[in-house]
Scaffold this motif. Structure first.
Motif, PDB file in Angstrom:
ATOM      1  N   PHE A 195       0.848  -1.193   0.000  1.00  0.00           N
ATOM      2  CA  PHE A 195       0.000   0.000   0.000  1.00  0.00           C
ATOM      3  C   PHE A 195       0.885   1.245   0.000  1.00  0.00           C
ATOM      4  N   GLY A 196       0.373   2.315  -0.599  1.00  0.00           N
ATOM      5  CA  GLY A 196       1.131   3.564  -0.597  1.00  0.00           C
ATOM      6  C   GLY A 196       0.619   4.530  -1.644  1.00  0.00           C
ATOM      7  N   THR A 197       1.265   5.680  -1.728  1.00  0.00           N
ATOM      8  CA  THR A 197       0.875   6.738  -2.652  1.00  0.00           C
ATOM      9  C   THR A 197       2.090   7.211  -3.446  1.00  0.00           C
ATOM     10  N   LEU A 198       1.916   7.336  -4.748  1.00  0.00           N
ATOM     11  CA  LEU A 198       2.949   7.857  -5.636  1.00  0.00           C
ATOM     12  C   LEU A 198       2.477   9.187  -6.209  1.00  0.00           C
ATOM     13  N   GLU A 199       3.303  10.210  -6.087  1.00  0.00           N
ATOM     14  CA  GLU A 199       2.960  11.532  -6.608  1.00  0.00           C
ATOM     15  C   GLU A 199       4.002  11.953  -7.635  1.00  0.00           C
ATOM     16  N   ASN A 200       3.525  12.409  -8.793  1.00  0.00           N
ATOM     17  CA  ASN A 200       4.403  12.871  -9.864  1.00  0.00           C
ATOM     18  C   ASN A 200       3.889  14.211 -10.381  1.00  0.00           C
ATOM     19  N   ARG A 201       4.801  15.107 -10.693  1.00  0.00           N
ATOM     20  CA  ARG A 201       4.391  16.423 -11.194  1.00  0.00           C
ATOM     21  C   ARG A 201       5.365  16.888 -12.278  1.00  0.00           C
ATOM     22  N   VAL A 202       4.819  17.668 -13.193  1.00  0.00           N
ATOM     23  CA  VAL A 202       5.615  18.301 -14.252  1.00  0.00           C
ATOM     24  C   VAL A 202       5.242  19.779 -14.259  1.00  0.00           C
ATOM     25  N   ILE A 203       6.225  20.643 -14.047  1.00  0.00           N
ATOM     26  CA  ILE A 203       6.008  22.088 -14.016  1.00  0.00           C
ATOM     27  C   ILE A 203       6.868  22.718 -15.106  1.00  0.00           C
ATOM     28  N   GLN A 204       6.246  23.550 -15.945  1.00  0.00           N
ATOM     29  CA  GLN A 204       6.959  24.115 -17.093  1.00  0.00           C
ATOM     30  C   GLN A 204       6.773  25.627 -17.145  1.00  0.00           C
ATOM     31  N   SER A 205       7.858  26.326 -17.476  1.00  0.00           N
ATOM     32  CA  SER A 205       7.810  27.783 -17.639  1.00  0.00           C
ATOM     33  C   SER A 205       8.619  28.177 -18.872  1.00  0.00           C
ATOM     34  N   VAL A 206       8.210  29.265 -19.494  1.00  0.00           N
ATOM     35  CA  VAL A 206       8.858  29.758 -20.710  1.00  0.00           C
ATOM     36  C   VAL A 206       9.413  31.148 -20.446  1.00  0.00           C
ATOM     37  N   GLN A 207      10.580  31.406 -20.953  1.00  0.00           N
ATOM     38  CA  GLN A 207      11.231  32.703 -20.785  1.00  0.00           C
ATOM     39  C   GLN A 207      10.331  33.846 -21.248  1.00  0.00           C
ATOM     40  N   ASN A 208      10.227  34.875 -20.392  1.00  0.00           N
ATOM     41  CA  ASN A 208       9.448  36.091 -20.685  1.00  0.00           C
ATOM     42  C   ASN A 208       7.939  35.852 -20.738  1.00  0.00           C
ATOM     43  N   VAL A 209       7.476  34.709 -20.260  1.00  0.00           N
ATOM     44  CA  VAL A 209       6.039  34.435 -20.171  1.00  0.00           C
ATOM     45  C   VAL A 209       5.665  34.435 -18.690  1.00  0.00           C
TER      46      VAL A 209
END
Length: 421
Positions: free
Chosen positions: A175-189
């Motif tokens: 039993f357990g929890t898996l967390e995944n994230r993707v965070i993206q940023s663009v220059q000057n945005v």
């Protein structure tokens, strides 16, 4: 005795709280995370082999070993790992400390034993930053992050079916929890985007074992072992949130819960294929032992429908491990050094992961000491592992690590009949 059970339960609760994020490996991004070493320090220092069993130590990998247990045994293990992460251009160092297992073994009668405990199946803990350039020649920063893990509560039974033949079985509740994230940023945005996914995982698997240990010339013992860890049919309850956020202050602008039911992704299956292990060893009781194991797993059939990765494929996995121990003089009254158990081993693992058409393999060298405590059979076990996983080729990461293990094995006698003169 009740007091001891209460202490064990409290330890298990504490373990469940502590056991998450037990890795710093970028390879924990894949599959169900980084698979943890499901064995005691004593066995880890012999290359991780599980075929050896005696009457005073718990063997987490081999339930048939409980049929040899003569004393009630408590065991706990912790580890600290120093890791160097290196790619083609950069290098970083980090570390992680873990509580690795808590377990109790009970002899319940002649040739019959029981064990239970808690340990991690896998851990997720990574933070990967990727820099690219878009079609407008603006810099794009993508951060991949994850945490969590899957824990395992087990119950084992071992029985001596005949002379020199023991069998055993283990039920594992995962039993357990898996967390995944993707965070993206663009220059000057001004705004960035995020994709956060969570999987609550649970399910059962079983481990069956048989040990045959005939005596040769009344002095030596031949060790043979067969273990089958059945396919783990895990159920994953998933959720996904995507949105945008203000890069300046990190506050969410808009967040949407994805309708996974419409995509048949709300509940998915994670089938971890069966692992079969064959072991062979030879030694003299309380003096020396040398053995080896080969494990294989049809990992090529594994899939994760909820998180698909383009540059990843799975091949069948396998592990070869060799190890042993030496005790100069087990019953020495004059020299403590002669009563120390000296252990060493080596392990080569083909993980089955193929990234950017490159196999991710793991190699480790282990060694350590078993230090007797007092005048009983309890002991303190100290071990070290030097290893390397992955490669710097094909834009991958090479991990070089030093792992320090500390294990405590305490023995006691329960269920004794009192004699009254």
């Amino acid at each position: 005795m009740v007091k001891k059970f209460v202490v064990a339960i409290i330890c298990c609760i504490a373990y469940n709280t502590y056991a998450q994020d037990g890795t710093v490996s970028p390879y924990s991004f894949f599959g169900i995370g980084e698979l943890r070493s499901a064995t005691t320090v004593e066995n880890q220092m012999m290359g991780g082999i599980g075929l050896y069993a005696d009457s005073i130590h718990i063997n987490l990998r081999n339930p048939a070993a409980y049929g040899n247990l003569k004393l009630t045994t408590y065991t706990v293990g912790v580890s600290h790992r120093e890791v160097r992460l290196k790619d083609f251009t950069t290098e970083e160092k980090t570390s992680v400390t873990n509580l690795d297992y808590l377990a109790i073994g009970l002899p319940l009668g002649k040739g019959f034993g029981l064990g239970f405990g808690i340990l991690p199946l896998s851990s997720t803990g990574y933070n990967i930053v990727a820099e690219t350039v878009d079609q407008n020649q603006d810099s794009v920063t993508t951060v991949f992050g994850g945490e969590g893990g899957i824990n395992r509560v087990y119950l084992s039974l071992g029985y001596q079916l005949a002379k020199n033949l023991t069998i055993g079985a283990t039920t594992n509740l995962n039993f357990g929890t898996l967390e995944n994230r993707v965070i993206q940023s663009v220059q000057n945005v001004q705004f960035g985007t995020s994709d956060r996914r969570e999987s609550r995982v649970n399910g059962l698997d079983f481990n069956f074992a048989a040990n045959y240990t005939p005596t040769i010339k009344d002095k030596y013992t031949l060790f043979t072992s067969v273990r089958i860890n059945t396919q783990a049919n895990l159920t994953s309850e998933n959720s996904q949130r995507i949105g945008s956020f203000n890069i300046t202050n990190g506050q969410d602008i808009e967040v949407i819960d994805i309708d996974l039911d419409a995509q048949n992704l709300r509940n998915t299956e994670l089938k971890i294929p069966t692992t079969t292990t064959l072991g062979l060893g030879f030694g003299e009781e309380r003096k020396w032992f040398l053995g080896g194991e080969y494990s294989f797993q049809a990992l090529s059939s594994f899939t994760n429908a909820f998180i698909s990765i383009d540059n990843l494929e799975y091949q069948d996995a396998s592990t070869m491990a060799f190890g042993g121990y030496y005790i100069p003089e087990y019953g020495s009254f004059t020299s403590y050094l002669k009563r120390i158990t000296y252990r060493a081993g080596v392990r080569y693992e083909k993980t089955g992961m193929v990234l950017n058409n490159k196999e991710v393999n793991n190699f480790g060298i282990t060694f350590g000491l078993g230090l007797p405590l007092g005048g009983n059979f309890s002991n303190l076990n100290i071990g070290f592992e030097l290893g390397r996983r992955g490669t710097t080729a094909a834009d991958l990461v090479e991990e070089s690590y030093l792992k320090v293990n500390l294990g405590l094995s305490l023995n006691d006698k329960w269920f004794q009949k009192r004699k009254i003169n």
